[in-house]
Design a protein around this motif. Sequence first.
Motif, PDB file in Angstrom:
ATOM      1  N   ASP A 562       0.853  -1.196   0.000  1.00  0.00           N
ATOM      2  CA  ASP A 562       0.000   0.000   0.000  1.00  0.00           C
ATOM      3  C   ASP A 562       0.884   1.239   0.000  1.00  0.00           C
ATOM      4  O   ASP A 562       1.435   1.616   1.033  1.00  0.00           O
ATOM      5  CB  ASP A 562      -0.906  -0.006   1.232  1.00  0.00           C
ATOM      6  CG  ASP A 562      -1.939   1.115   1.193  1.00  0.00           C
ATOM      7  OD1 ASP A 562      -1.794   2.030   0.342  1.00  0.00           O
ATOM      8  OD2 ASP A 562      -2.879   1.094   2.014  1.00  0.00           O
ATOM      9  N   SER A 577       3.453  -1.421   4.869  1.00  0.00           N
ATOM     10  CA  SER A 577       2.092  -1.924   5.044  1.00  0.00           C
ATOM     11  C   SER A 577       1.653  -2.611   3.766  1.00  0.00           C
ATOM     12  O   SER A 577       1.712  -2.022   2.677  1.00  0.00           O
ATOM     13  CB  SER A 577       1.141  -0.774   5.382  1.00  0.00           C
ATOM     14  OG  SER A 577      -0.189  -1.259   5.491  1.00  0.00           O
ATOM     15  N   CYS A 578       1.233  -3.847   3.881  1.00  0.00           N
ATOM     16  CA  CYS A 578       0.824  -4.629   2.716  1.00  0.00           C
ATOM     17  C   CYS A 578      -0.560  -5.223   2.923  1.00  0.00           C
ATOM     18  O   CYS A 578      -0.980  -5.502   4.055  1.00  0.00           O
ATOM     19  CB  CYS A 578       1.807  -5.757   2.446  1.00  0.00           C
ATOM     20  SG  CYS A 578       3.436  -5.230   1.903  1.00  0.00           S
ATOM     21  N   ARG A 579      -1.263  -5.394   1.824  1.00  0.00           N
ATOM     22  CA  ARG A 579      -2.459  -6.232   1.824  1.00  0.00           C
ATOM     23  C   ARG A 579      -2.022  -7.648   1.466  1.00  0.00           C
ATOM     24  O   ARG A 579      -1.164  -7.846   0.623  1.00  0.00           O
ATOM     25  CB  ARG A 579      -3.478  -5.739   0.806  1.00  0.00           C
ATOM     26  CG  ARG A 579      -4.064  -4.375   1.116  1.00  0.00           C
ATOM     27  CD  ARG A 579      -4.879  -3.834  -0.051  1.00  0.00           C
ATOM     28  NE  ARG A 579      -5.902  -4.751  -0.479  1.00  0.00           N
ATOM     29  CZ  ARG A 579      -5.970  -5.316  -1.685  1.00  0.00           C
ATOM     30  NH1 ARG A 579      -5.035  -5.058  -2.584  1.00  0.00           N
ATOM     31  NH2 ARG A 579      -6.953  -6.136  -2.001  1.00  0.00           N
ATOM     32  N   ARG A 600      -6.347  -9.045   3.873  1.00  0.00           N
ATOM     33  CA  ARG A 600      -6.113  -8.517   5.209  1.00  0.00           C
ATOM     34  C   ARG A 600      -4.807  -7.736   5.189  1.00  0.00           C
ATOM     35  O   ARG A 600      -3.978  -7.924   4.304  1.00  0.00           O
ATOM     36  CB  ARG A 600      -6.058  -9.638   6.245  1.00  0.00           C
ATOM     37  CG  ARG A 600      -4.978 -10.680   6.010  1.00  0.00           C
ATOM     38  CD  ARG A 600      -5.112 -11.848   6.972  1.00  0.00           C
ATOM     39  NE  ARG A 600      -4.159 -12.917   6.713  1.00  0.00           N
ATOM     40  CZ  ARG A 600      -2.963 -13.011   7.266  1.00  0.00           C
ATOM     41  NH1 ARG A 600      -2.545 -12.069   8.112  1.00  0.00           N
ATOM     42  NH2 ARG A 600      -2.169 -14.029   6.995  1.00  0.00           N
ATOM     43  N   SER A 601      -4.651  -6.851   6.146  1.00  0.00           N
ATOM     44  CA  SER A 601      -3.461  -6.008   6.186  1.00  0.00           C
ATOM     45  C   SER A 601      -2.433  -6.585   7.145  1.00  0.00           C
ATOM     46  O   SER A 601      -2.782  -7.236   8.144  1.00  0.00           O
ATOM     47  CB  SER A 601      -3.823  -4.587   6.602  1.00  0.00           C
ATOM     48  OG  SER A 601      -4.670  -4.002   5.635  1.00  0.00           O
TER      49      SER A 601
END
Length: 627
Positions: A562, A577-579, A600-601
Motif C-alpha cells: 500500500d 504496510s501490505c495487503r 487482510r493487512s
Amino acid sequence: MTINEAPTTVSGVPTMPSRGRLRPLGLHEVTLRPGFWQRRQEVNRSATLAHVEHWLERAGWLGNFEAAPAERRGREFADSEVYKLLEAMAWELGPAPDAELDARYRAIAGRVAAAQEPDGYLNTNFGRPGQRPRYSDLEWGHELYCYGHLIQAAVARARTFGVDELVGVAIRAADHVCDVFGPGGIASVCGHPEIEPALVELYRVTGEHRYLEQARLFVERRGRGTLADIGFGRSYFQDDLPVRAADVLRGHAVRATYLAAGAVDVAMETGDGELLNSVTRQWRNTVARRTYLTGGMGSRHQDEAFGEDFALPPDRAYSETCAGIGSVMLSWRLLLAHGDPRYADLIERTLFNVVATAVSGDGTRFFYTNTLHQRVLGTEPPAGAIVPRAASTLRAPWFEVSCCPTNLARTFASLAAYLATSDDDGLQLHQYAAARIRTALPDGREIGLEVATDYPATGRITIRITETPDTPWTLSLRVPHWAGGATLDGLTVSPGNARLRRRFSAGDVIELDLAVRPRLTGADARIDAVRGCVAIERGPVVYCVESVDLPAHVSLDALRLDPAVPLSESAEGVVASCRIVSPADQEWPYPAPSREAGARSADVILRPYHGWAGRGPSTMRVWIPAG
C-alpha cells in the motif's frame, strides 16, 4: 622491452590515466577504517583469498602450470583465475605487507613463470603436444583474455611493490602479443575483451608505447566482422559494430563493459575525443534503458547478455557479478575523465547491491548471477561442491566457471582506491566509508583528512581536516541523486557535487548529512515486467522481502504493498504496510480485471538486498505489486 628497462611505479591505483579531470588516489593514500567496507575487505584478506587459492589447487587450475598437456583441467580460461588471485594478493600486500601472504604470492608467481615459453607465449590450453595450435580459436579460446588478467596482476604488483618476477613475465607476454598481433601480424581480436585495458595500464607503468598502440589496434579492429559469426550473433562479442558507431552496450555484458573500459583508456592516452564521446554515449543509454535497479547489467541467461531496451525482468535477471565489476571499472574511468558525479552514483549503487550481494558474510560462498526475484526455495550447495555457474539458487563455494569469486577478490582488495580523487585545486570524495586520506596536490601542497561514518546505516559523514596548506583549496563532496534534503554544515545542498573552497585549518570539522531514509521507487512504464510494482530503497541500498520474514503460510505472491501508508523503520529493517490477498487457482489464469477480495493487512519487514539468502533457503522479491 626488458624487465630491467621497466621503471618502478609504486602508486597503488588500479587505473592511472595520464590526463582527465581527476587524478585517482591509491592504496598508499587511502586507508579504510572500521565500517561496512573495511569489514568486507578484511574478510576478503582473511578468508576469501585462502578459499580461492584452495579451490584453484583442488580443481587443478593451479596445477595446470606444471601438468602434462593431457592432464590439464578446467575450462579454456582457467589460467585467468590464477592471475586474478595474484592481482588480489598484490593489492592486499601493497598497503599491509604480510610475509606469509607474500610467500604464497611468490610461490604461485614462480609456478606461472616456469610455464612461460621462450618467446613469451603463456597458456596451458594451447600450443603444446596434443593441444590445438596457438591462436586457432580466437572466438572462444580466451588466450588474449588470459594475457589481460596476467598483465593486470603484474600492474598491481608494480604499483604496490615494484618490478618482480611476475612483472617480467607480463612484459615478455605483452611483447609477444605485440609481435604476433601488431602491424603485419594476425589482424584479429579476442572473443572476450580484456587485454585492451590491461595493455594500456602496462603502457602507463612502463612507458612502452607499443603496448598502447596494440590496445588501440584491438579497439579499432573490433566490430568489423573480424571474428567468425556464432549462433548468438556477432553482438555477443561486440564484433557487429565499430566501437565509435555503437549507441548502447550490447551483447555479453562482461565483454561489453571490459571493452568499453579499454576504449576509454585508449581514448584518454591518445587524446581521442570522438572515441571517449562514443563510450560516454553508450554508458548513458545503457544506464537509461538496460540497467537494473541494483546496478546489475545483463538480463539474458542464454548468452549472459544485455537484452533489448527496457527488457529487465526481475525473475530472469542474469546480472552477472563480473558484469557489475565491469560496470564499476567503466564508470570509474568515465568519472576520472569527466568528473561527473553520475558515474560515482552508479558505482555506489553497484557496489552496495551487486558486489556486496555476491559474496557471503564469511567470504567463502558466492553468487554468479544476482536475481531480483527468487520464486522457489533455493538449494544450498554442499561445501565441497563445484556447481554450474548459473544453477546455484543460493551462494556456492565454487563454480565450474569461477570468474566471479576471483573477480570479487581483486575488487575488494583494491576497493580503497575507488573512494577519492584529487585535481589541481583540491580533493574529491566520491564514496563514503570510514577512512584516513593523505595526499599531495600536483603543486606539492599536502592534504590529510579523516572520514568518520557508519554509512549507509545513517547518512552522517564527519570529515576532520588533519593536514592542510595555508592556502585555499577545494573539498568536493558527492551528494547522491537520491539525497533530497541533504545538508552540509547545516545548510541544504542539492544532489551533485557540493564544494567547499577556503583556507582550512587542521582540526576543522565538516559534516555532511545525506538524510538516509526509506523511500518508494517506481519504474519506467516501458519496463513491462515490473509495471504496477514498487521497490523500496534506503540511501544507496535496495531492499527486498524474503519469505522467512512473512507470517506462516503467506506467499510472496500474496503481497500487495500500500503506497499510501508511509514507510517506517524498526530494528529489523524497513516496515511496509501490505495487503495479503488469497489468489484463487483457476483453470485459466486470465480473469477479468477486478480488485482481489478477502485481503487482510499486515506489516512486512524488508531487509537489505545484499544480505538476502543469508538465513537459509528463502523466496525473495525486490519489486512488489502495489495496490
